[in-house]
Scaffold this motif. Sequence first.
Motif, short mmCIF file in Angstrom:
data_model
loop_
_atom_site.label_atom_id
_atom_site.label_comp_id
_atom_site.label_asym_id
_atom_site.label_seq_id
_atom_site.Cartn_x
_atom_site.Cartn_y
_atom_site.Cartn_z
N VAL A 43 0.82 -1.21 0.00
CA VAL A 43 0.00 0.00 0.00
C VAL A 43 0.86 1.26 0.00
O VAL A 43 0.32 2.37 0.00
CB VAL A 43 -0.98 0.02 1.20
CG1 VAL A 43 -2.02 -1.08 1.07
CG2 VAL A 43 -0.23 -0.07 2.53
N GLY A 44 2.20 1.10 0.02
CA GLY A 44 3.07 2.26 -0.09
C GLY A 44 3.81 2.65 1.17
O GLY A 44 4.50 3.68 1.18
N LEU A 45 3.72 1.86 2.22
CA LEU A 45 4.39 2.19 3.48
C LEU A 45 5.72 1.46 3.57
O LEU A 45 5.78 0.24 3.44
CB LEU A 45 3.50 1.81 4.67
CG LEU A 45 2.17 2.56 4.76
CD1 LEU A 45 1.29 1.98 5.87
CD2 LEU A 45 2.41 4.05 5.00
N GLY A 46 6.80 2.22 3.77
CA GLY A 46 8.12 1.63 3.90
C GLY A 46 8.86 1.47 2.59
O GLY A 46 9.94 0.88 2.55
N SER B 177 12.78 6.58 1.90
CA SER B 177 11.86 5.45 2.05
C SER B 177 11.45 5.25 3.49
O SER B 177 10.68 4.35 3.81
CB SER B 177 12.50 4.16 1.52
OG SER B 177 13.71 3.89 2.20
N GLY B 178 11.95 6.10 4.39
CA GLY B 178 11.64 5.94 5.81
C GLY B 178 12.73 5.14 6.50
O GLY B 178 13.69 4.67 5.90
N GLN B 179 12.56 4.98 7.79
CA GLN B 179 13.52 4.22 8.58
C GLN B 179 12.93 2.86 8.91
O GLN B 179 11.94 2.76 9.63
CB GLN B 179 13.86 4.99 9.87
CG GLN B 179 14.97 4.37 10.68
CD GLN B 179 15.40 5.25 11.84
OE1 GLN B 179 15.03 6.41 11.91
NE2 GLN B 179 16.18 4.69 12.74
N ILE B 180 13.52 1.83 8.34
CA ILE B 180 13.01 0.48 8.48
C ILE B 180 14.02 -0.33 9.29
O ILE B 180 15.09 -0.69 8.81
CB ILE B 180 12.79 -0.17 7.09
CG1 ILE B 180 12.03 0.78 6.16
CG2 ILE B 180 12.07 -1.50 7.24
CD1 ILE B 180 10.69 1.24 6.67
N GLU B 181 13.69 -0.59 10.54
CA GLU B 181 14.63 -1.25 11.45
C GLU B 181 14.53 -2.77 11.36
O GLU B 181 13.49 -3.32 10.97
CB GLU B 181 14.36 -0.79 12.89
CG GLU B 181 14.57 0.70 13.12
CD GLU B 181 16.02 1.11 13.00
OE1 GLU B 181 16.90 0.23 13.09
OE2 GLU B 181 16.28 2.31 12.82
N TYR C 127 7.58 6.68 8.35
CA TYR C 127 7.10 6.91 6.99
C TYR C 127 7.01 8.40 6.70
O TYR C 127 6.96 9.23 7.62
CB TYR C 127 5.72 6.27 6.79
CG TYR C 127 5.62 4.84 7.27
CD1 TYR C 127 6.36 3.83 6.67
CD2 TYR C 127 4.79 4.49 8.34
CE1 TYR C 127 6.29 2.51 7.11
CE2 TYR C 127 4.69 3.18 8.78
CZ TYR C 127 5.44 2.20 8.15
OH TYR C 127 5.37 0.90 8.59
N THR C 128 6.97 8.75 5.43
CA THR C 128 6.82 10.15 5.04
C THR C 128 5.34 10.49 4.86
O THR C 128 4.52 9.60 4.61
CB THR C 128 7.54 10.42 3.71
OG1 THR C 128 6.86 9.73 2.64
CG2 THR C 128 9.00 9.97 3.76
N PRO C 129 4.98 11.77 4.97
CA PRO C 129 3.60 12.16 4.68
C PRO C 129 3.16 11.76 3.27
O PRO C 129 1.99 11.41 3.05
CB PRO C 129 3.64 13.69 4.84
CG PRO C 129 4.72 13.93 5.85
CD PRO C 129 5.77 12.91 5.53
N LEU C 130 4.09 11.77 2.30
CA LEU C 130 3.74 11.37 0.94
C LEU C 130 3.43 9.87 0.88
O LEU C 130 2.52 9.44 0.16
CB LEU C 130 4.87 11.71 -0.03
CG LEU C 130 4.57 11.44 -1.51
CD1 LEU C 130 3.40 12.29 -2.00
CD2 LEU C 130 5.81 11.72 -2.38
N TYR D 63 -0.59 5.62 0.42
CA TYR D 63 -1.27 4.50 1.10
C TYR D 63 -2.78 4.69 1.14
O TYR D 63 -3.55 3.80 0.75
CB TYR D 63 -0.67 4.37 2.50
CG TYR D 63 -1.55 3.83 3.59
CD1 TYR D 63 -2.21 2.60 3.47
CD2 TYR D 63 -1.70 4.53 4.79
CE1 TYR D 63 -3.01 2.11 4.50
CE2 TYR D 63 -2.48 4.05 5.83
CZ TYR D 63 -3.14 2.84 5.68
OH TYR D 63 -3.93 2.36 6.69
N VAL D 64 -3.24 5.87 1.57
CA VAL D 64 -4.69 6.07 1.66
C VAL D 64 -5.31 6.15 0.26
O VAL D 64 -6.46 5.75 0.06
CB VAL D 64 -5.03 7.32 2.51
CG1 VAL D 64 -4.75 8.62 1.74
CG2 VAL D 64 -6.48 7.27 2.96
N SER D 65 -4.53 6.61 -0.72
CA SER D 65 -5.02 6.61 -2.10
C SER D 65 -5.21 5.19 -2.61
O SER D 65 -6.15 4.90 -3.36
CB SER D 65 -4.04 7.36 -3.02
OG SER D 65 -3.98 8.74 -2.69
#
Length: 681
Positions: free
Chosen positions: A489-492, A504-508, A528-531, A536-538
């Motif tokens: 869905v676009g997260l991470g 791409s965010g911080q993925i631990e 995650y970023t606001p974008l 994701y919600v789109s």
Amino acid sequence: MLKRLKEKSNIEKTRATMNKRISFIFGIIVFIFAIIVLRLGYLQIAQGSHYKQLIKNSENITVNESVPRGRILDRNGKVIVDNASKMSITYTRGKKTSQSEILDTATKLSKLIKMDTDSITDRDKQDFWVQKHPQKSKDMMQHEESLLNDGSITQEQYDETLRNKITKKQLDSLSDDDLQVLAIYREMMAGSTLDPQTIKNEDVSEEEYAAVSQKLSDLPGVNTAMDWDRKYPYGDTLRGILGDVSTSKEGIPKELTDKYLSKGYSRNDRVGKSYLEYQYEDVLRGKKKEMKYTTDKSGEIIDSKVVNPGSRGDDLVLSIDVDLQKKTEEYLEEQIKKLRSEGAKDMDNALMVVQNPNNGDVLAMVGKQIDKDGSLTDFDIGTFTAQYTVGSSVKGGTLLAGYQNDAINVGEEMIDEPLEFSDGLKKHSYFNQDGKVRIDDKEALMHSSNVYMFKTALKIAGSPYTPNMNLPSDISIAGQKLRKGLNQVGLGVKTGIDLPNETSGQIEPLNNNPGNYLDLAIGQYDTYTPLQLSQYVSTIANNGYRIQPHIGLQIHDATNKDSLGPVKHKVKGNVLNRVNNTQDQIDQVQEGFDMAFNEEEGTGYESFNDTTVPSAGKTGTAEVFQDGKPKVNSTYIGYAPIKDPQLAFSIVYTNQPVPEPWLNGGDVGRDVIDYYFKNKK
């Protein structure tokens, strides 16, 4: 008789010798002729194209004359970035022009224009002093000159020694007039042969421009022209995302030298160096003028002709609606003031993204950094370059991951209750901290149930919850499964937006840390970023298609008028993937989002229950720390209308006070929805 025979033999011998000599000379002539023929053939056939190119290069010169860049407009044709013309004085050095001739021209020009001398360095002064006092310089270096001649020192060492011998008193002897000449001379020397170099293009007065124009015949190589600067009709709106262009003095920035030189740029070309100006450099850059120079045997230019007049860059139309952008900024600033008045004195970021969920068009990107005193700094680039812990907004993605891995079924009910594990770890939901409430998946989204998500994550790991159970020791496989669902869905993962520096965010890591794995399921571990939230919600809104967002919309041919030329290219939002879920599963998440905004028990009801068109979405609260003190990030995602969504958004506030009281920041989302569907649609 014998005597006559002997005499005849001598004559024949003489003739034979002569014949041999003639044959030898003839052979040499033939050999030389053959060499000449072969050489001519080699030059004409094997090397012909090479020498033709050399001739062409020496005659047809691409002039580094400043060409205006293409404009940047919003989706409705409103110009966001334009060019402002300004007067400029340039110098073009000939092939055989000596330094003394350049100095002479600089001296004449110094009587007509005034230069800023603040940037002149001691090194400039040293080189200029040597140029003005050649005999004194030579007298100072008699010993070093002999060392240079016999090869004991290099030219570089000689020059360095000479500079070191020049005293401060000698440098201070340069008058104000000398410094004016030096400032001009320095700029003239910076250009390449037959390549116009800007001498002055800032604050050129009409008097200076006219005076130089009248004296051009006495100033070889000097010319007057029109230069340009970027201008921004909407001021600071989107200023960070629009990016910057290098100045004529700066040329290609050091960090971008290799990239641009490999594309045929000159070192003093003005180029896009950040964000949109950088991303769309190939579109916005103009085509430089090409000149044909004719020179005499000495290399002096005797004629010139324009081969290609050049042209400004193509126009870039953005997906951005600048009116919506400004309105969103206004609403967000009002919301920041409201939240600060209610106690959010340490809140330091507020960001919002608005987009079309069906095609990836980004309609607005707004970011504000907030100082302790409440002053605001634009941080639009933070919408895709900064990442945050976002909390429960991700729970729609967690449910989809649960469905994908057959951990839960559509409509499945669970008991929301405090969870206790063998190692003493305790987890609960905020809406139900000590009781037992039976809820299904839709209600879990409406209430923002942590427990429902924890139990879903444990089922993905193959360890359904039982009281006082041991957490699974290795959750690496389960973590991959959950993250794969969130990635869909676009997260991470990067959204793919047409802008540089996206994170791409911080993925631990997830392997032997099951507590963090549970936190991941409620948005409390990865960032995650606001974008990414907007993408994701789109994806939820458009029935499961993750679409690449874009800020560029169309590229138009440049024209000599203010109107847009024909469309050369359209930027489209590519479908990156579809979630691995059935339509029933997606519908269930959509209904949960509907309930979160429109049922009285929903976490987003207060702001979104009465929007102009029905809206749906999710809220989130993430526990964070600022300077060692507990704070929360508040997030809101949503779309409208519920049926056939046309608008999607994400909102992030960072470092708000820990509830209670609960500080509601969703009103900006409601205001944007109302404005868009009342005034824009």
